[in-house]
Structures are given as structure tokens and as C-alpha cells.
Design an enzyme around this catalytic site. Sequence first.
Site, PDB file in Angstrom:
ATOM      1  N   ASP A 530       0.879  -1.159   0.000  1.00 34.47           N
ATOM      2  CA  ASP A 530       0.000   0.000   0.000  1.00 34.47           C
ATOM      3  C   ASP A 530       0.928   1.224   0.000  1.00 34.47           C
ATOM      4  O   ASP A 530       2.093   1.104   0.371  1.00 34.47           O
ATOM      5  CB  ASP A 530      -0.882  -0.036   1.250  1.00 34.47           C
ATOM      6  CG  ASP A 530      -1.779   1.173   1.362  1.00 34.47           C
ATOM      7  OD1 ASP A 530      -2.269   1.634   0.318  1.00 34.47           O
ATOM      8  OD2 ASP A 530      -1.978   1.668   2.487  1.00 34.47           O
ATOM      9  N   THR A 532       0.015   4.977   1.046  1.00 35.83           N
ATOM     10  CA  THR A 532      -0.160   5.937   2.141  1.00 35.83           C
ATOM     11  C   THR A 532      -0.011   5.251   3.493  1.00 35.83           C
ATOM     12  O   THR A 532      -0.709   4.287   3.787  1.00 35.83           O
ATOM     13  CB  THR A 532      -1.548   6.611   2.032  1.00 35.83           C
ATOM     14  OG1 THR A 532      -1.730   7.018   0.691  1.00 35.83           O
ATOM     15  CG2 THR A 532      -1.646   7.794   2.957  1.00 35.83           C
ATOM     16  N   PHE A 623     -16.769  14.784   3.443  1.00 36.60           N
ATOM     17  CA  PHE A 623     -16.121  14.154   2.294  1.00 36.60           C
ATOM     18  C   PHE A 623     -16.667  12.736   2.104  1.00 36.60           C
ATOM     19  O   PHE A 623     -16.830  12.003   3.069  1.00 36.60           O
ATOM     20  CB  PHE A 623     -14.602  14.094   2.513  1.00 36.60           C
ATOM     21  CG  PHE A 623     -13.874  13.344   1.433  1.00 36.60           C
ATOM     22  CD1 PHE A 623     -13.531  13.967   0.239  1.00 36.60           C
ATOM     23  CD2 PHE A 623     -13.532  12.001   1.588  1.00 36.60           C
ATOM     24  CE1 PHE A 623     -12.879  13.282  -0.760  1.00 36.60           C
ATOM     25  CE2 PHE A 623     -12.878  11.308   0.601  1.00 36.60           C
ATOM     26  CZ  PHE A 623     -12.544  11.956  -0.579  1.00 36.60           C
ATOM     27  N   ARG A 681       0.154  15.707  -3.300  1.00 35.01           N
ATOM     28  CA  ARG A 681      -1.300  15.551  -3.249  1.00 35.01           C
ATOM     29  C   ARG A 681      -1.903  16.922  -3.520  1.00 35.01           C
ATOM     30  O   ARG A 681      -1.506  17.912  -2.874  1.00 35.01           O
ATOM     31  CB  ARG A 681      -1.688  15.036  -1.867  1.00 35.01           C
ATOM     32  CG  ARG A 681      -3.125  14.608  -1.781  1.00 35.01           C
ATOM     33  CD  ARG A 681      -3.288  13.441  -0.866  1.00 35.01           C
ATOM     34  NE  ARG A 681      -4.690  13.118  -0.713  1.00 35.01           N
ATOM     35  CZ  ARG A 681      -5.203  12.589   0.378  1.00 35.01           C
ATOM     36  NH1 ARG A 681      -4.422  12.301   1.385  1.00 35.01           N
ATOM     37  NH2 ARG A 681      -6.478  12.310   0.457  1.00 35.01           N
ATOM     38  N   ASP A 861      -1.567  -1.003   5.892  1.00 40.96           N
ATOM     39  CA  ASP A 861      -2.121  -0.639   7.197  1.00 40.96           C
ATOM     40  C   ASP A 861      -3.545  -0.161   6.982  1.00 40.96           C
ATOM     41  O   ASP A 861      -3.955   0.087   5.859  1.00 40.96           O
ATOM     42  CB  ASP A 861      -1.279   0.456   7.871  1.00 40.96           C
ATOM     43  CG  ASP A 861      -1.390   1.790   7.136  1.00 40.96           C
ATOM     44  OD1 ASP A 861      -1.731   1.764   5.936  1.00 40.96           O
ATOM     45  OD2 ASP A 861      -1.146   2.831   7.749  1.00 40.96           O
ATOM     46  N   GLY A 862      -4.290  -0.028   8.065  1.00 37.21           N
ATOM     47  CA  GLY A 862      -5.649   0.509   7.958  1.00 37.21           C
ATOM     48  C   GLY A 862      -6.648  -0.515   7.464  1.00 37.21           C
ATOM     49  O   GLY A 862      -6.302  -1.584   6.995  1.00 37.21           O
ATOM     50  N   THR A 863      -7.900  -0.135   7.560  1.00 37.31           N
ATOM     51  CA  THR A 863      -8.987  -1.072   7.242  1.00 37.31           C
ATOM     52  C   THR A 863      -9.103  -1.381   5.758  1.00 37.31           C
ATOM     53  O   THR A 863      -9.592  -2.433   5.393  1.00 37.31           O
ATOM     54  CB  THR A 863     -10.326  -0.486   7.710  1.00 37.31           C
ATOM     55  OG1 THR A 863     -10.400   0.861   7.235  1.00 37.31           O
ATOM     56  CG2 THR A 863     -10.434  -0.478   9.193  1.00 37.31           C
ATOM     57  N   ASN A 864      -8.649  -0.463   4.910  1.00 36.62           N
ATOM     58  CA  ASN A 864      -8.790  -0.688   3.458  1.00 36.62           C
ATOM     59  C   ASN A 864      -8.042  -1.919   2.988  1.00 36.62           C
ATOM     60  O   ASN A 864      -8.326  -2.458   1.930  1.00 36.62           O
ATOM     61  CB  ASN A 864      -8.257   0.527   2.678  1.00 36.62           C
ATOM     62  CG  ASN A 864      -9.167   1.724   2.824  1.00 36.62           C
ATOM     63  OD1 ASN A 864     -10.268   1.584   3.329  1.00 36.62           O
ATOM     64  ND2 ASN A 864      -8.716   2.875   2.409  1.00 36.62           N
ATOM     65  N   ASP A 865      -7.048  -2.355   3.765  1.00 41.66           N
ATOM     66  CA  ASP A 865      -6.191  -3.449   3.305  1.00 41.66           C
ATOM     67  C   ASP A 865      -6.548  -4.799   3.908  1.00 41.66           C
ATOM     68  O   ASP A 865      -5.910  -5.792   3.591  1.00 41.66           O
ATOM     69  CB  ASP A 865      -4.722  -3.132   3.639  1.00 41.66           C
ATOM     70  CG  ASP A 865      -4.274  -1.811   3.057  1.00 41.66           C
ATOM     71  OD1 ASP A 865      -4.704  -1.507   1.928  1.00 41.66           O
ATOM     72  OD2 ASP A 865      -3.523  -1.073   3.715  1.00 41.66           O
TER      73      ASP A 865
END
Length: 1200
Positions: A530, A532, A623, A681, A861-865
Site C-alpha cells: 500500500d 499511504t 467528504f 497531493r 495498514d488501515g482497514t482498506n487493506d
Amino acid sequence: MAVVGNAVPCGARPGGARDNGSPQPGSRLRPGLAAGPALIANGDELVAAVWPYRRLALLRRLTVLPFAGLLYPAWLGAAASGCWGWGSSWTQIPEAALLALATICLAHALTVLSGHWSVHAHCALTCTPEYDPNKVTFVKVVPTPNNGSTELVALHRDKGEDGLEVLSFEFQKIKYSYDALEKKQFLPVAFPVGNAFSYYQSNRGFQEDSEIRAAEKKFGSNKAEMVVPDFSELFKERATAPFFVFQVFCVGLWCLDEYWYYSVFTLSMLVAFEASLVQQQMRNMSEIRKMGNKPHMIQVYRSRKWRPVASDDIVPGDIVSIGRSPQENLVPCDVLLLRGRCIVDEAMLTGESVPQMKEPIEDLSPDRVLDLQADARLHVIFGGTKVVQHIPPQKATSGLKPVDNGCVAFVLRTGFNTSQGRLLRTILFGVKRVTANNLETFIFILFLLVFAIAAAAYVWVEGTKDPSRNRYKLFLECTLILTSVVPPELPIELSLAVNTSLIALAKLYMYCTEPFRIPFAGKVEVCCFDKTGTLTSDSLVVRGVAGLRDGKEVTPVSSIPIETHRALASCHSLMQLDDGTLVGDPLEKAMLTAVDWTLTKDEKVFPRSIKTQGLKIHQRFHFASALKRMSVLASYEKLGSTDLCYIAAVKGAPETLHSMFSQCPPDYHHIHTEISREGARVLALGYKELGHLTHQQAREIKREALECSLKFVGFIVVSCPLKADSKAVIREIQNASHRVVMITGDNPLTACHVAQELHFIDKAHTLILHPPSEKGQPCEWRSIDSSIVLPLTLGSPKALALEHALCLTGDGLAHLQAVDPQQLLCLIPHVQVFARVAPKQKEFVITSLKELGYVTLMCGDGTNDVGALKHADVGVALLANAPERVVERRRRPRDSPVLSNSGPRVSRSTKQKSALLSPEEPPASHRDRLSQVLRDLEEESTPIVKLGDASIAAPFTSKLSSIQCICHVIKQGRCTLVTTLQMFKILALNALILAYSQSVLYLEGVKFSDFQATLQGLLLAGCFLFISRSKPLKTLSRERPLPNIFNLYTILTVMLQFSVHFLSLVYLYREAQARSPEKQEQFVDLYKEFEPSLVNSTVYIMAMAMQMATFAINYKGPPFMESLPENKPLVWSLAVSLLAIIGLLLGSSPDFNSQFGLVDIPVEFKLVIGQVLALDFCLALLADRVLQFFLGTPKLRVPS
């Protein structure tokens, strides 16, 4: 009542169910019974198919009927009628009768055990397919791939509200009920999660006790806990596993062959090992059990008033009060926020360290339907999370107001159906654990079995030539030869190698929940990252605002106009906690810090460095990924007046906001594209003065009114710097013959820039796949600077990838998935950057690579993965912060850093960053620090990953955020893999030597005493123990280890080494025979008491020497692990074995030799034995090294 239809797995290809070995019920049904469609809803996330069964009566089961009703009576009948040619005594059983009985007993035992080993076999043996709903007693539930294993579960019968019987079953803690009226399928319980907002806004909870009872019956209690089985139940499960049963069978045979000491020693070791595994399993289960929420009292609106109810008695449809708890109680279930606002810490569930703001739905359109995918992030508070601050509903408004001043919420899901419950189910039932008893091991054993069968056949044929020999004993010996190919210690030895790596990883702050995945890390071909938070740092840097002057010049924040200041200061979702801490998105925090404004608790922002009025934020339109923008309504007081002037501030993706601006720079697209290419970004900022509004107008204003006719006030440019060690680690991974791939949700231009900086990409041009803008048009490959445009159909992906780097976006992936999935599958291995991909698409990329046969590693890391981490062969979850417990334990007055044994050190304080040891530091200080750290680590036992420890579905969790952990995992994986492969080689050689010893030499009267077998076993165990303690080298090598046992090098080296040992053994045996007295009898008495002899002593010394030689020759060493001289325990173990062999050969201690049944060997023969042993060692070593040079280095298969 409707009939249960024939069960065919939904969405499976023809014959799909046969692939997993499930028995197919006949397609023709009984007369009068309707055949319904598949018994499970198409697209169900958990269950793929349901097969209805009825349990047979005991005597009708295939585990009893053929044996008790046919085979045993037939054998007894044959014996009674004299078919076997029975003698006068029962002790004189003919060999044919003995073989027949043994075969029947073995078949019976295997039939019974196969029911324990396979659910499909259990159903076929003990049940019959049943389509009459009144007779069905069990259902076989086949889960979807990667969601656990098939189970046979009981079918429950209850009375429904209408008085009709309802069929249901529970699978992996989820209840499925049969819809007899409409769909004729088993459906999961329907929770109230897809209604219009008006349903929730007007809901007043349960008014009557009967409604509560009905809901409790339908949904069950709000408990997400598991029952820890007792020791005996878990031990029984392990004791009926194929390997353990086989080992106990072998031990029984040795006892019959009078090897009592050796048998008892081995059995005790096996039982102790399995018992320790059960204890560890129970400890882990207890830890998981503690993860569920503890019951506490909560205010619930029932029967028209607020009342305290235990949290485990809550049911979906309840209206509850949610707020910050003084006891720090966790939210008991998934709830929809109706009134009031909350700041929620979701770290316990997702590992996300940033608290999330949750908004109520009271002011949203009543006609809008709740979509959990889109609305959960903003409006749903998940069970297992903690409310850190709440703002209760305003007293002036109508509606429910909790008596404890909390926020009003509607209960959506409870128990194991919540997000936390789903995570717990993943731990309990998820991806099938990789174990030592895999297919490769069984094929390896079958390969050795060929030689054992040949040896056993030789013993039987030759042995039966002597009519006086006891056939029972001969049969026992043949069986022993067949079992000798499976060393009883095999699973223990495989576990030892894995456990050594487990301990090493724990010292490097890595936790592994599936230890047998460690060897897979050694086989990894594709490493996916990933971007970010994994490759780039969380410490964002605001470079300034672009688009205010000519071209892409970036204006410093100190020089931006007031409108831009106001847009940046107000357009965010940040909140201030009671203790003054600012919480929210790190990007928004960086922006607010850059413009130097202060946020207060009452939603006001004030400037610190410029003289202008403060702003009050009235409404936020948050957002959303689908909208790619955020807008706010704010106001400021006009100078010299108390009148409020309202403004609209909008920020979002430049391409999304472009149409909302009344006017913008002519080079608008050129500016943001160019800056994105540099890796920054970019967000567009819009501003609009709305003038005076009434309170009602301000409250009722729609998003659309804010997001139109905006004034362009610049592009905010934010840099995401790479982590300090990302470049070095990626270089090391690439140099170690791995392909690296980026899979990110970020902008493709930014992703490609980062990939270029990290040298993922080394081609001149990167092509991005653009899906067609209109239907019917082809996809196009377009370079970043648009200088190259190629149609997708032109050339093969492999040819394209040789000239250009390829980037695939989420849109492009979705388009190809719908239009040409086969082409997508061919394309995926050649793509180096996947950008703007959704979490499900990340998972798809990983599973596609696995389908294509590549061993994949995913780091994120994080929930997206979570999905991708769970499905990768090796999933590594990074934690943003080390757990507090570790930090606190390590605080010292000097705050000294921790040194990992691979070079990099990591600070004990969370505020210190990762850095390398300075070369000026004296080596002594390094050693002192290392020894101190190792002492600290030894004080703690290996921790269990808690729900707060990030993506708990990942097999590996790093407690530090550096990707250096990937190198550690690969090093340990390669070391463990090589250790495992060399163990198989050693075991194969020992098994082949043993097969020869137990066949040809056995018939010649050569056998070992019980003491000899025990000494040999102990010396062997010592070598196996220390060979598994090998440590990896400090750096990863370009050379890759062999990924599996079955390769030309392994097979040839085993066969050639065995040939050398075989010839040496035969030569020495014949030499010893020539020096021994001639045999008087034609046939050797195989069953007389053990007697020491020259032949026996020679063969025993030779066998021991050969076994020790196999360890020394087949120890791999560099480039994957430390060399043999560095593995001190193994060197000492081999030295002790060598001294024992020399001592026995020279006869230096006559008493010792006598104790172990060895005779005095003539001096000249001692020289011959010594020379043969030396030659044997040298020739075997030469054969292995030559084969290693030509065949032992595999190449990376993936296109590079």
C-alpha cells in the site's frame, strides 16, 4: 409447508461441488416432492451451498454395516469352514487369514477415522440426502472460498409468528432461516439496515413486550463471545489427526517388535508435544474470548420511556443512548446515530489511530435510503469502538432526549453480525490455517513409500522361503518397514524450525498468528505494498497554494489571500476534545496548522498570525469517496457590526470541482496534473460569499446551493514524504529477486511518481490504462505526459511491459472485469502500479496473482487493506504506533533505543523516529545494548494480538510502522524454508538407509538392540533440534531458495547420496561377514534374543556415521542462513556424535561398548571402517555440491 429443494451450489461451475469432494445427491427426487432451486441465496458472502441430510440409524451407517454385517462374519465363516487351512490351535493362524483380518481391521479403522478427517466423508458414511423438510435433521454447509471449512450442522425447528414451523441452522455463529413461502432458500437473518432514513428518524423503539420477545427470538442475544472447549475435547481432535494416528500405530508396532524403551520414549514425546499445542491453543482462545464486549447497563427507550437494560439484551430495532462512558465501556453493537454528535476512537476495531467524527441523520433527506457502504463512515458507530466525546442533541429541538444526556441511536446489528463480530469470526473461522501436514508432505511420503514397499516385498518373498518362520512376526516386520518412511518426529521437527523463527520475529516486534505461513515468506515472488502510511510517512508537509500566480508556481501559505485562508481554516472535519487535543484527518490537521488558525470546542476557528475575523462553522457536508469533495457553511461577523456574513467553502479533487467554478485559470488542468506528477497531493479550493441568511435558511440549506458558482482560490499542495527507510528496503527486496508492486487508493499520477522515486519503475514511460469515455470505444494506454497513446488490444501485455511500465486504475480494472476478465488476468502480473483501487479491488488483485500461481506478500495498514492482507500468502499489517505496553516497559532514564538483530534500531519512545546506528559508535556499546534488549525481551512472553492491534485478520502484525519488517519476514521465511527442505532431505536419506537395514540386513540376522536404537534416536534428536535453530544472515541474497521438495536437485541429491551410502554399507557388511564365523544353518533365526556380533557392530557404527554425515552434508548455510561453524549448538551436537562413533569404533571404553551390545573389532578392520567412512562422506559431499552448483538455484518466474 414448502419442500426443501435439491441443493446445488450457486454460481459454481458445472462439477464445481465435486471439486471439493462433496457427495452429489441424486438429481432425481422422490415422487411427489418438488425440486426447489439452490438452498442458499446467490451471492451470499459466507455460504456457497447447503445440502440437506438425515442421520442414519447406527446399524445402517457405512462405518458399521459393511463390517459388522458382511466382512467380519465372512472372515469368521471362512475360518469356521476351514477355508484358511486352520491348524489345531488358534496360535497357528495361517498367513492368508492373518492378512485378511488385518486388512479388514485397517479398512474399518480408516473408514471410521475418515469421518473425523472429512465432513464430506462423514456425510457419505453416516447420513443420507433427504428432501422432505419433516425428515431433514442435519445440513452440510459449504462456505465460500477463504471463509473457513465445511461443517455438518444441526437443523433447528421453531414455531414462527404465524404458527408455522421455521427451519434454521447456525453456521459460524450466523443464523440462517428457511424462507418456505417465497424464495425457498435459507437466508441469513435480515437486519434493519436498508430502510429509508424516515424509518429511523421517526422510530420510537419497541412499544410492547411481545415485540421485544419476537425480536429476541429472531435476532438472538447481543453476545459476541466464544466458548473455549475443554482440554480433552481439543486433545481428542488432535489425537485423531492423520499424522498422530499414524505415529501411535508405529509406536504400537515397535512395542510388538520388543523395542520398549524407544517406543515409550517416542510416545511420551509425541503426547507431550500435542498437549503443549493444545494448552497454547486454549490460551489463544481465552485471549480471543476476552476480546468480546463486557456486558454493562445502557439506557434504552422501550415502552415509551427510557430504562436501563443490560447491553447483551439489546436487540436490533432498539433506540439507545450512546455517549462517553466514565467506565470507558465500549459501544455494545452497531448503531445508527439519529441525534447528537460523537467522536469515536475506532482503534480497537481497525487499528486506525485517528478518532472519527460521527454525524446524526436527523437533518438528512427522509427519502434517502441507508447505504452501509457509503454512510457507515459518517453515521454508523460500530460495536467495539469507544466514544471519546459526544455532543448531546440540542434541547430546543423536538425529539427523544436521553435521561443520561447521551446521543440517540438506532440499533442496526448485534452479536457476531456486527463489524467487531465479523472480525472475531475471521479470527475463529477465516482462512484455513496453513499447517505442516500439507499436500507436499504427503506426496514426499508416497515417494519414499515406493522404496519401502519394494523392501517389504523383498522381506516377505525371501522370508517365506523358510517354512518354519513365524508369519505373524514376518508380517509385523513388513509393516514396520512400510511405516519407517514416515518418521514420527516429522511434525515436531517442522514445528521446531517454525517456532525458532516465531521467537526471532517476536524479538523484532512482529507477531504471527499463523506460524506455518512463515515458510511461505521464503517462497514470495511478488511483494505488494500500500502507499499511504506504508511507503510514505504520516507527517504531511503543506508546500503552499498553487494556481494563484502564473503557471504552477506555489505561493507560500504566509502570502495567500484571505479567501484562501478562510477556505482552508473552515473546510475540514476536525474536532477538539475536552483535553484540547485536535482529532481528525492528518491531512486536514496539517492544513490548519499551516495556515496557523486555532479550532475551539464550539466549532469556531480563529487566526493567530493574520488580522481578520474568526469563523463559526454551521454545517458540514462531509467528504465522501463517491463525491470526492467536502463543503461547509460558515460565517464571520462584519467589521463594526454584529451581523453575520455567511460563506461557502469547498475542497476536493480538482477534476470534480472544475465544473463548480464560475471561472478558473485557463491552465487549470495543466497545473494540477503537473504537480500530481511530482508526487504531491493536490486539492482544489472553492469559496463563495452568501451574504446574510436567517437561522432557518442556514439550517435548511442544501449541499447543492453551496457547491455552485464558486470562486477558485487555489490548489493546496501537500507532500507525503517517503518513510526514512522505504527506499533502502525496496532496493533490498528487489535485489533479493522479488517483483515489487504498489496497490493504492491514491491518485495514479502521485502513485506513479512515488513508484518512480522508489525504483518500482525503471522504464522511460509509464502507461496508464484509460477506460473508454463512450460505450463501444476501446480502452487506451496513455503515458503520463500523453506523448504515447496505444489501444489496449495492441500487442501482448508481456511485450508491452518490456518497453513500458504499466499502471492500472480502479476504473480500468472494473471495466476490464466486466468486459474481458480473461485479458485482465493476463495483464495483472505485468502491472507495477494499481492506483485509485477500492478495498475489494485490492483483494481481487491479490487473489488473481494467487490464482496465476504466484506466491504473494501484501503489506499495508488501515482497514482498506484487511481483505488483501487476509488473502495474500503472507499478509503483513503495519501499526502506526507501537502498543503502549511495550513503550512503557522500555522507558528508562536515558530512553535508550532498541536494536533489532538485523541492523536498524527502533526508538523506545513513540516520538523518536527510526534511524540507523551511527558508524562512530563503538562495537562494545552495540553489544551491550543488544544484550540489554534481548534481556528485556526475554522477560516477556510472546503477546497475543488484541483487537486494537490493527488488521487482526493479517497473519503477521508489525508493531512498528517501518517496512523493514518485510525484510525480516522474508529472511526468516527463507531460513525456515531451507531448514524445512534440508530436513526432508535428511529424513529421506535416513528412511532409505533404514528401509535397506530393515529388509536385506534383517533377513541376514542384523538387528539393533533396544539400547542401540535409543542412543541413535537421542543423538539424532539433538542434531534435529539444533539444525532447526539456524539463524538467517543479516542481508537478503539475490539467490532464491528452492520453493518445494519436488525438484530435480533434491531428488537427484537424495538418490546419489543414498547410492554412495548404500555401496559403503554393502561393502562393509560383506567385509564384516568375511571376518565372521560361517553360518551353520540355511535360514537365520530372526526371533532369537539379540546377540552382539562383528556384523551387527559394523553395521550399527556405519548407520550412525551415515546419519551424522547427512546432517553435515545437507546443512545449507549461506546465503540463507549462518554457516555450519556459526551454528555452535549443531557443531557441538555433531562433534559429540562423532566422538561417540570414534569411541565405539576404537573400543576406548569396553564397558560402554558392552552396555550397547558392541563387540571388539580387529585393528586392521577398524582402519578399513575408518577409510570407508571418510570416503563415503567425501563422495556424498561432492555429489551434493556438484548438483547444487548446476541445479540448486531457481529463477524468479514473474516478469521483471
